[in-house]
Scaffold this motif. Structure first.
Motif, PDB file in Angstrom:
ATOM      1  N   GLN A   1     -13.178  35.848  62.111  1.00  0.00           N
ATOM      2  CA  GLN A   1     -14.274  34.838  62.599  1.00  0.00           C
ATOM      3  C   GLN A   1     -15.308  35.050  61.230  1.00  0.00           C
ATOM      4  OE1 GLN A   1     -15.567  35.178  66.491  1.00  0.00           O
ATOM      5  NE2 GLN A   1     -17.653  34.304  66.061  1.00  0.00           N
ATOM      6  N   LYS A   2     -15.873  36.114  61.161  1.00  0.00           N
ATOM      7  CA  LYS A   2     -16.987  36.156  60.224  1.00  0.00           C
ATOM      8  C   LYS A   2     -16.652  35.564  58.761  1.00  0.00           C
ATOM      9  CE  LYS A   2     -20.279  39.346  58.262  1.00  0.00           C
ATOM     10  NZ  LYS A   2     -20.915  40.910  57.834  1.00  0.00           N
ATOM     11  N   LYS A   3     -15.468  35.534  58.339  1.00  0.00           N
ATOM     12  CA  LYS A   3     -15.007  34.894  57.173  1.00  0.00           C
ATOM     13  C   LYS A   3     -14.733  33.274  57.291  1.00  0.00           C
ATOM     14  CE  LYS A   3     -15.505  38.165  54.567  1.00  0.00           C
ATOM     15  NZ  LYS A   3     -16.594  38.230  53.335  1.00  0.00           N
ATOM     16  N   GLY A   4     -14.750  32.937  58.592  1.00  0.00           N
ATOM     17  CA  GLY A   4     -14.631  31.486  58.858  1.00  0.00           C
ATOM     18  C   GLY A   4     -13.392  31.059  59.228  1.00  0.00           C
ATOM     19  N   PHE A   5     -12.631  31.979  59.746  1.00  0.00           N
ATOM     20  CA  PHE A   5     -11.543  31.628  60.453  1.00  0.00           C
ATOM     21  C   PHE A   5     -11.277  31.807  61.794  1.00  0.00           C
ATOM     22  CE2 PHE A   5     -10.733  32.984  56.200  1.00  0.00           C
ATOM     23  CZ  PHE A   5      -9.802  32.060  55.411  1.00  0.00           C
ATOM     24  N   TYR A   6     -12.434  31.026  62.504  1.00  0.00           N
ATOM     25  CA  TYR A   6     -12.459  31.126  64.022  1.00  0.00           C
ATOM     26  C   TYR A   6     -11.066  30.549  64.611  1.00  0.00           C
ATOM     27  CZ  TYR A   6     -14.671  30.626  68.625  1.00  0.00           C
ATOM     28  OH  TYR A   6     -14.812  30.715  69.962  1.00  0.00           O
ATOM     29  N   ASN A   7     -10.550  29.614  64.102  1.00  0.00           N
ATOM     30  CA  ASN A   7      -9.419  29.080  64.790  1.00  0.00           C
ATOM     31  C   ASN A   7      -8.077  30.191  64.781  1.00  0.00           C
ATOM     32  OD1 ASN A   7      -9.381  28.530  62.016  1.00  0.00           O
ATOM     33  ND2 ASN A   7      -7.810  26.904  62.338  1.00  0.00           N
ATOM     34  N   LEU A   8      -8.217  31.016  63.620  1.00  0.00           N
ATOM     35  CA  LEU A   8      -7.147  31.881  63.572  1.00  0.00           C
ATOM     36  C   LEU A   8      -7.275  33.278  64.345  1.00  0.00           C
ATOM     37  CD1 LEU A   8      -6.202  31.498  59.835  1.00  0.00           C
ATOM     38  CD2 LEU A   8      -5.131  30.536  61.933  1.00  0.00           C
ATOM     39  N   LYS A   9      -8.354  33.453  65.213  1.00  0.00           N
ATOM     40  CA  LYS A   9      -8.503  34.596  65.896  1.00  0.00           C
ATOM     41  C   LYS A   9      -7.495  34.808  66.863  1.00  0.00           C
ATOM     42  CE  LYS A   9     -12.493  35.123  67.942  1.00  0.00           C
ATOM     43  NZ  LYS A   9     -13.644  34.635  68.711  1.00  0.00           N
ATOM     44  N   PRO A  10      -6.868  34.082  67.552  1.00  0.00           N
ATOM     45  CA  PRO A  10      -5.554  34.428  68.437  1.00  0.00           C
ATOM     46  C   PRO A  10      -4.482  34.774  67.518  1.00  0.00           C
ATOM     47  CG  PRO A  10      -6.818  32.359  69.271  1.00  0.00           C
ATOM     48  CD  PRO A  10      -7.308  32.699  67.540  1.00  0.00           C
ATOM     49  N   PHE A  11      -4.135  34.304  66.461  1.00  0.00           N
ATOM     50  CA  PHE A  11      -3.426  34.528  65.498  1.00  0.00           C
ATOM     51  C   PHE A  11      -3.433  36.065  65.150  1.00  0.00           C
ATOM     52  CE2 PHE A  11      -1.490  35.099  61.388  1.00  0.00           C
ATOM     53  CZ  PHE A  11      -0.232  34.942  61.652  1.00  0.00           C
ATOM     54  N   VAL A  12      -4.702  36.420  64.788  1.00  0.00           N
ATOM     55  CA  VAL A  12      -4.775  37.975  64.184  1.00  0.00           C
ATOM     56  C   VAL A  12      -4.644  38.854  65.306  1.00  0.00           C
ATOM     57  CG1 VAL A  12      -6.581  39.409  63.315  1.00  0.00           C
ATOM     58  CG2 VAL A  12      -6.231  37.050  62.356  1.00  0.00           C
ATOM     59  N   ASN A  13      -5.100  38.402  66.461  1.00  0.00           N
ATOM     60  CA  ASN A  13      -5.215  39.353  67.605  1.00  0.00           C
ATOM     61  C   ASN A  13      -3.707  39.477  68.223  1.00  0.00           C
ATOM     62  OD1 ASN A  13      -6.577  40.851  69.849  1.00  0.00           O
ATOM     63  ND2 ASN A  13      -6.144  39.252  71.120  1.00  0.00           N
ATOM     64  N   GLY A  14      -2.961  38.349  68.274  1.00  0.00           N
ATOM     65  CA  GLY A  14      -1.679  38.467  68.866  1.00  0.00           C
ATOM     66  C   GLY A  14      -0.747  39.101  67.733  1.00  0.00           C
ATOM     67  N   VAL A  15      -0.908  39.096  66.674  1.00  0.00           N
ATOM     68  CA  VAL A  15       0.227  39.791  65.693  1.00  0.00           C
ATOM     69  C   VAL A  15      -0.315  40.993  65.710  1.00  0.00           C
ATOM     70  CG1 VAL A  15       0.506  40.445  63.222  1.00  0.00           C
ATOM     71  CG2 VAL A  15       0.569  38.081  64.169  1.00  0.00           C
ATOM     72  N   LEU A  16      -1.461  41.627  65.895  1.00  0.00           N
ATOM     73  CA  LEU A  16      -1.898  42.999  65.818  1.00  0.00           C
ATOM     74  C   LEU A  16      -1.515  43.910  67.005  1.00  0.00           C
ATOM     75  CD1 LEU A  16      -5.082  42.815  63.872  1.00  0.00           C
ATOM     76  CD2 LEU A  16      -2.818  43.649  63.061  1.00  0.00           C
TER      77      LEU A  16
END
Length: 450
Positions: free
Chosen positions: A111-126
């Protein structure tokens, strides 16, 4: 986070610098830690370990990510890719940080790096990785040995295949395992001005753990210190950071007091200073390298060591220096190489290897050796060395050199310890292998001008 510094953001910036900008890992990490010198020892260690570990285990980590992500690693945006890689490294190899914290910090950083829309993706994968990683099936050794070794030891398949063909399965696996092992720093105690025991006492007085390194009595492994720049023995020039394999160059060169030595590709100066020490301050070591930056590194070490018989100069080893023709008693040609022997210290090397680069290096090495041959006096000595395990750059270039110049190989057995002696050392050359000899991968050949 310490003093407003987000260590995971530091890690991301370092990894992007290495992967996207092509910076060397040790330089990127050193520069970042120098910038934030106030970071506590624990935080510095965390940054270093995650950066080095993520880089070392990249292929293994990518295999895990690709097993649980619909988007493969190579299709991801670079910051997301490095956020996931460093998080998976922590999940797989570090117990200190809870899995939930690793996942949360990665999402916050995205989110801090500007990828707010990818938060669910990062969270889901990890979170999927954290839950199911231990159930993952890895490549079968029996069905595909190259793929198995590549994933297990995070080594690109072309390099695995190359070494299997040259060194066989057992030796290749020893090398691959060694590249991933954490190692103590190796230093040379300068016996010219101080006893080894005095230097070791100084190190131990500052809480440093000192152990014997193989083969040479003045070679030591040191650990349990925060920064080498804070060690009295380093500040006073009593120790030089140098692998044992590199120290063997000066042993095999065996200079005499008063010799004139040319070291063609000398930076950062370890071998030049070792030669100067073996000559006990007499004679001259002409330490050369291609740029002012590299010469500055040599001069920094000369100044710290107080070396009175070593001088640094900017000279391109590929350009013939007429003033040096037939002048040197000994020429050191530690030529630029693929660096496969030091992958354990510079893991990015393994990801940047190509067949074309290999061919270009062989040509460059021959160009330098052509010039080096002209600087050696009649009956003088040429030492050819590399920090690689590639036969094209080592044995094949050694044979090419002998076929094209009035030099012969000369036995190195009188200069090396008994445990390193072999059929090849009796002929005049030594190939050290990581995981086999307890050193970096290194090649040394000794020639005598006819």
């Amino acid at each position: 986070m310490t003093n407003g510094i987000n260590t995971r953001e530091m890690i991301l910036e370092i990894l992007l610098q290495i992967d996207e900008e092509g910076e060397h890992s040790h330089i990127a990490i050193r520069n970042a830690l120098s910038k934030y010198q106030f970071l506590p020892k624990q935080e510095r260690a965390f940054v270093t370990r995650v950066c080095e570990g993520t880089l070392e285990y990249r292929i293994y980590i990518d295999y895990i990510i690709n097993s649980f992500s619909k988007i493969t690693v190579d299709k991801m945006k670079p910051p997301i890719r490095e956020i996931l890689r460093s998080a998976v490294y922590q999940l797989k190899f570090m117990d200190r940080v809870p899995d939930s914290a690793v996942c949360n910090e990665a999402v916050k950083l995205a989110q801090k790096k500007g990828f707010y829309n990818l938060k669910p993706f990062v969270n889901g994968v990890l979170r999927t990785v954290a839950r199911q990683m231990d159930e993952l099936e890895y490549p079968s050794r029996e069905k595909n040995l190259v793929k198995y070794l590549s994933v297990k030891y995070s080594m690109p398949e072309p390099l695995v295949l190359r070494w299997l063909n040259v060194y066989g399965e057992e030796t290749t696996e020893k090398m691959l395992a060694d590249f991933l092992e954490e190692k103590s720093l190796t230093v040379r105690c300068r016996t010219y001005l101080n006893s080894v025991e005095e230097t070791c006492e100084s190190l131990r007085a500052q809480g440093v753990t000192v152990e014997d390194a193989p083969y040479l009595p003045y070679a030591k492994k040191i650990s349990d210190f925060n920064h080498i720049l804070a060690l009295d023995a380093f500040i006073q020039g009593k120790i030089m950071v140098q692998d044992v394999s590199s120290m063997l160059v000066a042993e095999i060169a065996n200079p005499s007091k008063g010799d004139y030595v040319i070291d063609l590709c000398a930076a950062p100066g370890g071998k030049s200073l070792h030669m100067g020490d073996k000559m006990e301050g007499f004679g001259t070591v002409d330490a050369r390298d291609v740029s002012q930056y590299k010469v500055d590194l040599i001069e920094e070490n000369i100044h710290r060591a107080g070396a009175i018989n070593v001088q640094a100069k900017v000279k391109d080893a590929t350009v013939f220096d007429v003033d040096s023709e037939c002048q040197a008693d000994i020429v050191l040609a530690d030529v630029p190489c693929s660096g496969y022997g030091v992958i354990g210290k510079k893991p990015e090397i393994k990801y940047r290897s190509t067949a074309q680069k290999q061919e270009e290096l062989v040509i460059l090495q021959r160009n330098i050796l052509d010039k080096a041959a002209e600087y050696v006096k009649p009956r003088g000595v040429l030492i050819f060395s590399t920090c690689t395990i590639a036969k094209e750059e080592n044995e094949e270039n050694m044979m090419w050199f002998m076929n094209n110049h009035p030099f012969k190989l000369e036995s190195i057995d009188e200069y090396i310890p008994d445990e390193l002696k072999s059929e090849t050392t009796a002929l005049g050359y030594l190939q050290l292998l990581p995981g086999v000899h307890g050193t970096d991968g290194f090649f040394i050949a000794r020639f005598r001008r006819k």
